[in-house]
Scaffold this motif. Structure first.
Motif, short mmCIF file in Angstrom:
data_model
loop_
_atom_site.label_atom_id
_atom_site.label_comp_id
_atom_site.label_asym_id
_atom_site.label_seq_id
_atom_site.Cartn_x
_atom_site.Cartn_y
_atom_site.Cartn_z
N GLU A 35 0.82 -1.21 0.00
CA GLU A 35 0.00 0.00 0.00
C GLU A 35 0.86 1.27 0.00
N ASP A 36 2.01 1.21 0.67
CA ASP A 36 2.90 2.37 0.69
C ASP A 36 3.41 2.71 -0.70
N PHE A 37 3.79 1.68 -1.45
CA PHE A 37 4.26 1.92 -2.81
C PHE A 37 3.11 2.39 -3.70
N SER A 56 8.16 5.03 -11.35
CA SER A 56 7.32 5.52 -10.27
C SER A 56 7.27 4.44 -9.19
N ALA A 57 7.19 4.86 -7.94
CA ALA A 57 7.07 3.88 -6.85
C ALA A 57 5.83 3.01 -7.04
N ARG A 58 4.82 3.53 -7.72
CA ARG A 58 3.59 2.75 -7.96
C ARG A 58 3.82 1.60 -8.93
N GLU A 59 4.94 1.61 -9.65
CA GLU A 59 5.24 0.54 -10.58
C GLU A 59 5.93 -0.65 -9.92
N VAL A 60 6.31 -0.52 -8.65
CA VAL A 60 6.98 -1.60 -7.94
C VAL A 60 5.99 -2.74 -7.66
N LEU A 61 6.37 -3.95 -8.01
CA LEU A 61 5.55 -5.13 -7.75
C LEU A 61 6.08 -5.80 -6.48
N VAL A 62 5.29 -5.72 -5.43
CA VAL A 62 5.70 -6.29 -4.14
C VAL A 62 5.38 -7.78 -4.12
N ASP A 63 6.31 -8.56 -3.57
CA ASP A 63 6.19 -10.02 -3.49
C ASP A 63 6.06 -10.63 -4.88
N HIS A 64 6.89 -10.18 -5.78
CA HIS A 64 7.04 -10.76 -7.11
C HIS A 64 8.52 -11.03 -7.35
N GLN A 65 8.80 -11.91 -8.30
CA GLN A 65 10.16 -12.16 -8.70
C GLN A 65 10.23 -12.25 -10.22
N TYR A 66 11.42 -11.96 -10.76
CA TYR A 66 11.60 -12.02 -12.20
C TYR A 66 11.65 -13.46 -12.68
N VAL A 67 11.08 -13.69 -13.85
CA VAL A 67 11.18 -14.99 -14.50
C VAL A 67 12.60 -15.15 -15.03
N HIS A 104 0.54 4.17 -3.06
CA HIS A 104 0.05 5.53 -2.81
C HIS A 104 1.18 6.55 -2.73
N SER A 105 2.40 6.15 -3.09
CA SER A 105 3.54 7.06 -2.98
C SER A 105 3.71 7.86 -4.28
N ASP A 106 4.20 9.10 -4.13
CA ASP A 106 4.53 9.91 -5.31
C ASP A 106 6.04 9.89 -5.57
N ALA A 107 6.76 8.96 -4.95
CA ALA A 107 8.22 8.90 -5.09
C ALA A 107 8.61 8.38 -6.47
N ASP A 108 9.81 8.75 -6.88
CA ASP A 108 10.41 8.26 -8.12
C ASP A 108 11.65 7.46 -7.77
N ILE A 109 11.87 6.41 -8.53
CA ILE A 109 13.08 5.58 -8.39
C ILE A 109 13.89 5.76 -9.66
N VAL A 110 15.16 6.10 -9.50
CA VAL A 110 16.01 6.43 -10.65
C VAL A 110 17.23 5.53 -10.67
N VAL A 111 17.50 4.95 -11.84
CA VAL A 111 18.72 4.17 -12.06
C VAL A 111 19.65 4.98 -12.94
N ILE A 112 20.90 5.12 -12.54
CA ILE A 112 21.91 5.80 -13.34
C ILE A 112 23.03 4.81 -13.63
N PHE A 113 23.34 4.66 -14.92
CA PHE A 113 24.34 3.67 -15.36
C PHE A 113 25.45 4.37 -16.13
N SER A 114 26.67 3.89 -15.95
CA SER A 114 27.80 4.37 -16.75
C SER A 114 28.79 3.23 -16.91
N GLY A 115 29.56 3.29 -17.98
CA GLY A 115 30.56 2.26 -18.23
C GLY A 115 31.35 2.58 -19.48
N HIS A 116 32.40 1.80 -19.71
CA HIS A 116 33.29 2.01 -20.86
C HIS A 116 32.95 0.99 -21.94
N ASP A 117 32.43 1.48 -23.06
CA ASP A 117 32.04 0.62 -24.18
C ASP A 117 33.29 0.28 -24.98
#
Length: 301
Positions: free
Chosen positions: A228-230, A259-270, A232-245
């Protein structure tokens, strides 16, 4: 006091729509930025429009000379705007077919200015086009949703992404941030940034996939958050990546917003990987976005 012209800019950070009002007009003083950030169709449309406007301007100068009894361009039909326009095109492009050429002192002066503008324009356009084309970019595929699942006995926030080029990116590094609105003791509203600790924030050779993991322990800004916290939250989650190609021998960067609302709680990736009888390993990137609820009889989403 003279009023300054302002502009409004609309942009997005993840799902959040932000409208910046009364920004100073800076188009002519920041042309390089606009040249780098405009889409390719707009970029070439602007070049075409500028090309037509410049040639129209010089054609009008030739027409003006002819109107005062001068013959600025030899072999041009009297009063023919088309002849003057195409002569200007040949001059700016430094083509010079020879049928039309400057005839009078006035014509030579206008053609000299046009040649200088043409040579300068070619240099500027070539530089801007090369800078756009050669700009290094990472080609990363991010999972559609972050998930929260247990891993090694701890509850983790996970984000999976893959290298679309499947080439070596060395010294890869990732940061995970959460941005949320908070109130101070004085009831003022502030946008605060928290860097989320990762179990591993670097990767010596990133070529296939990488799953970022943030432990939701007592030190985490997300400690104690439930579904429920995720939601109803207006928080944003940001990933920043860098590397040498290694392919381009350049530093590449990328960024992803959730968006925090996009977080799936109690799920795992296939799982993306499978093996055949000969021991070959296959990675199915079509499974990148697929998740499943945690449970013995759960089916993928």
């Amino acid at each position: 006091m003279a009023a300054h012209r302002t502009r409004t800019k609309v942009f997005r950070l993840g799902e959040r729509k932000i409208i910046a009002e009364r920004l100073p007009q800076s188009f002519w003083t920041d042309l390089h930025h606009y040249a780098m950030t405009a889409s390719w169709p707009r970029f070439f449309a602007a070049l075409a429009a500028g090309f037509i406007c410049l040639n129209t301007l010089f054609a009008l100068l030739y027409v003006l000379g002819a109107a005062f009894g001068d013959e600025p361009v030899a072999n041009a039909r009297p009063g023919s705007f088309a002849d003057y326009f195409f002569f200007s095109v040949e001059t700016l492009a430094t083509v010079g077919y020879g049928d039309l050429h400057p005839h009078s002192l006035y014509g030579h002066l206008v053609a000299t200015i046009a040649t200088f503008v043409g040579v300068s324009s070619v240099a500027i356009v070539a530089g801007a086009t090369f800078a756009r084309f050669a700009r290094p970019r990472a080609r990363l595929l991010f999972a559609q949703n972050p998930v929260i699942a247990p891993h090694d006995g701890a509850r983790m926030l996970m984000i999976r992404f893959a290298n679309e080029r499947v080439n070596a990116i060395t010294e890869a590094a990732a940061q995970l941030w959460i941005i949320r609105q908070e109130r101070t003791a004085e009831s003022a509203s502030f946008r605060k940034f928290y860097r989320l600790r990762l179990t591993r924030d670097d990767n010596p050779v990133f070529a296939l996939t990488w799953t970022l993991m943030h432990p939701l322990d007592e030190e985490s800004p997300l400690h104690g958050w439930e579904k429920e916290d995720f939601a109803h939250s207006d928080a944003d989650i940001v990933v920043i990546f860098s590397g040498h190609d290694e392919s381009s021998n350049q530093l590449v960067r990328d960024r992803q917003h959730y968006s925090a609302r996009e977080v799936l709680v109690d799920h795992q990736y296939v799982d993306l990987s499978r093996s055949d009888a000969q021991g070959a390993t296959f990675l199915d990137f079509g499974q990148l976005n697929k998740t499943r609820p945690i449970g013995p009889n759960a089916s993928p989403l």
